[in-house]
Design a protein around this motif. Structure first.
Motif, mmCIF file in Angstrom:
data_model
loop_
_atom_site.group_PDB
_atom_site.id
_atom_site.type_symbol
_atom_site.label_atom_id
_atom_site.label_comp_id
_atom_site.label_asym_id
_atom_site.label_seq_id
_atom_site.Cartn_x
_atom_site.Cartn_y
_atom_site.Cartn_z
ATOM 1 N N ARG A 343 35.195 22.462 -16.886
ATOM 2 C CA ARG A 343 35.449 21.348 -15.970
ATOM 3 C C ARG A 343 36.171 21.785 -14.710
ATOM 4 O O ARG A 343 36.339 20.986 -13.784
ATOM 5 N N HIS A 344 36.640 23.021 -14.669
ATOM 6 C CA HIS A 344 37.210 23.575 -13.452
ATOM 7 C C HIS A 344 36.965 25.075 -13.457
ATOM 8 O O HIS A 344 36.693 25.680 -14.507
ATOM 9 N N CYS A 345 37.050 25.687 -12.289
ATOM 10 C CA CYS A 345 36.855 27.132 -12.158
ATOM 11 C C CYS A 345 38.190 27.771 -11.785
ATOM 12 O O CYS A 345 38.775 27.433 -10.743
ATOM 13 N N THR A 350 37.913 30.117 -5.400
ATOM 14 C CA THR A 350 37.173 28.860 -5.495
ATOM 15 C C THR A 350 37.543 27.905 -4.367
ATOM 16 O O THR A 350 38.727 27.627 -4.128
ATOM 17 N N TYR A 353 34.273 23.163 -6.875
ATOM 18 C CA TYR A 353 33.535 23.304 -8.132
ATOM 19 C C TYR A 353 33.208 21.907 -8.649
ATOM 20 O O TYR A 353 34.081 21.035 -8.705
ATOM 21 N N THR A 354 31.953 21.695 -9.011
ATOM 22 C CA THR A 354 31.510 20.409 -9.522
ATOM 23 C C THR A 354 30.702 20.624 -10.792
ATOM 24 O O THR A 354 29.753 21.419 -10.794
#
Length: 430
Positions: A343-345, A350, A353-354
């Motif tokens: 759900r996140h990078c 970064t 991020y989606t």
């Protein structure tokens, strides 16, 4: 009056590029490009806004001709790959200025395109037009395996097949004869090599702005093997940057000149014997996050610049490169069940991020570019763009979990890809 054929999420920006949009823009756009802005608010920004499910709807051309005549359209503008020919056809039917059908065909028909480049002494893959399975069999005997079959007007790797052996050829030709598969009309020899592209602006047949990038996997790998669609801009000092820009200029010069300013995307293979072989060139901005990342780097929106060029307003296009470099990754669905989706990078570079995929959902194989379960935009600061993208790939592979995955990139391609980076590209870096 200007007619805009659009399938990109840029409707909210048209008034920025065309301050008189309420008086002069007649917009026909796909519904998918509407975005989050309510239709009434967007509609009030233009002289006329009409939404369609597809710009390829049967009968749409006649409707557009009638619309142009009714509203007094003087220029026709387009944003998408498949709309280049439609816009040129409308211009020809209505006697309007702009890119003509001959020029548009050269940029859309892969056989015409590569025939022009061959005549100019520019390397392309050996190819043959196909009218029957016998033509394909004869080409395989000449070119050897693997061979690539496709439609001359295809895009996004839709319908592209790679035949690796005589057994695969026999199966494919049997299916073609029996009508069990779409008939291809072009065959090409497989070209081994690293994949690069150059994006930017050209004006009247000359490049005026160019940014080379490295792409670890060509688009076909994302469709055939759910490889991540990654791209990263090269620094000016990279050994390939001037070579790619010079070759892109040669390619553009060999093609019919598009009037005014127009975006372009040129794709190349860099072979192990150090040749640049053209994959193809397009007279439109690249897809995925190409426009967004290049706007930050080049200081111009490639869609906006192309629209102004088609409107006969090239003098209104300005750009100011920033020196920043970006990359992106689009992660297509695998053929299997998505069990874990990050759900996140956590990567420090970064920018965005989606994650749009649904955990627990079974995904079918994709048939063309466009579908993804997550997307990432990163800042690039190191001299080794390939290494930065490989770090992105390594993170993704460690973070995502697929069950019953059936179409992963074979290790032989991944190992070859990484070996080339370690022993070929990095050795040539200065």
């Amino acid at each position: 009056m200007l007619l805009v054929l659009n399938n990109k999420p840029i409707l909210h920006r048209l008034p920025e590029w065309f301050p008189q949009a309420r008086q002069e823009l007649v917009v026909v756009s796909t519904r998918s490009a509407l975005g989050a802005t309510p239709f009434p608010r967007l509609s009030s920004s233009f002289r006329h806004l009409h939404l369609v499910d597809s710009l390829e709807r049967p009968g749409l051309e006649e409707d557009l001709v009638a619309l142009c005549r009714r509203t007094g359209v003087q220029r026709i503008l387009s944003t998408g790959e498949r709309d280049v020919l439609r816009a040129a056809t409308l211009r020809e039917r209505l006697g309007l200025p702009g890119q003509d059908l001959t020029c548009a065909t050269a940029y859309r028909d892969k056989y015409t395109m590569k025939s022009l480049l061959t005549a100019a002494g520019i390397a392309v893959a050996p190819m043959r037009r196909l009218a029957s399975p016998a033509d394909l069999t004869a080409f395989a005997a000449e070119a050897g395996f693997p061979i690539v079959v496709k439609r001359r007007l295809s895009g996004g790797s839709h319908g592209v097949r790679v035949l690796w052996s005589s057994n695969a050829l026999a199966t494919f030709t049997a299916d073609w004869t029996a009508g069990r598969t779409d008939a291809p009309d072009l065959a090409e020899a497989w070209v081994e090599g690293n994949f690069y592209h150059v994006n930017g602006l050209m004006r009247d047949g000359q490049i005026i702005l160019a940014q080379p990038s490295y792409q670890p996997y060509s688009d076909w790998f994302s469709v055939a093997y759910d490889a991540p669609g990654m791209s990263g801009m090269l620094p000016d000092e990279h050994v390939m940057s001037p070579r790619l820009c010079d070759m892109a200029a040669r390619v553009v010069a060999a093609m019919p000149a598009v009037p005014g300013i127009c975006a372009f995307q040129a794709e190349f293979f860099h072979t192990p014997d150090d040749r640049l072989v053209v994959c193809e060139i397009a007279c439109r901005a690249g897809g995925s996050y190409m426009v967004e990342t290049h706007e930050d780097t080049l200081g111009v929106n490639l869609h906006g610049a192309s629209l102004l060029g088609q409107a006969g307003r090239s003098d209104q296009v300005t750009f100011r490169p920033t020196g920043r470099r970006q990359g992106y990754a689009r992660f297509p669905p695998a053929h299997g069940v998505l069990r874990r989706l990050p759900r996140h990078c956590p990567l420090p570079q970064t920018l965005a991020y989606t994650a749009t995929g649904k955990e627990g959902r079974r995904y079918d194989p994709v048939t063309a570019l466009g579908t993804s379960v997550a997307e990432l935009v990163v800042s690039l600061t190191a001299s080794d763009t390939a290494a930065e993208l490989l770090a992105v790939e390594a993170w993704w592979e460690s973070a995502v979990v697929w069950q019953d995955r059936r179409n992963a990139v074979p290790e032989r391609f991944k190992s070859v890809h990484r070996l080339r980076q370690d022993t070929h590209e990095r050795a040539r870096y200065v």
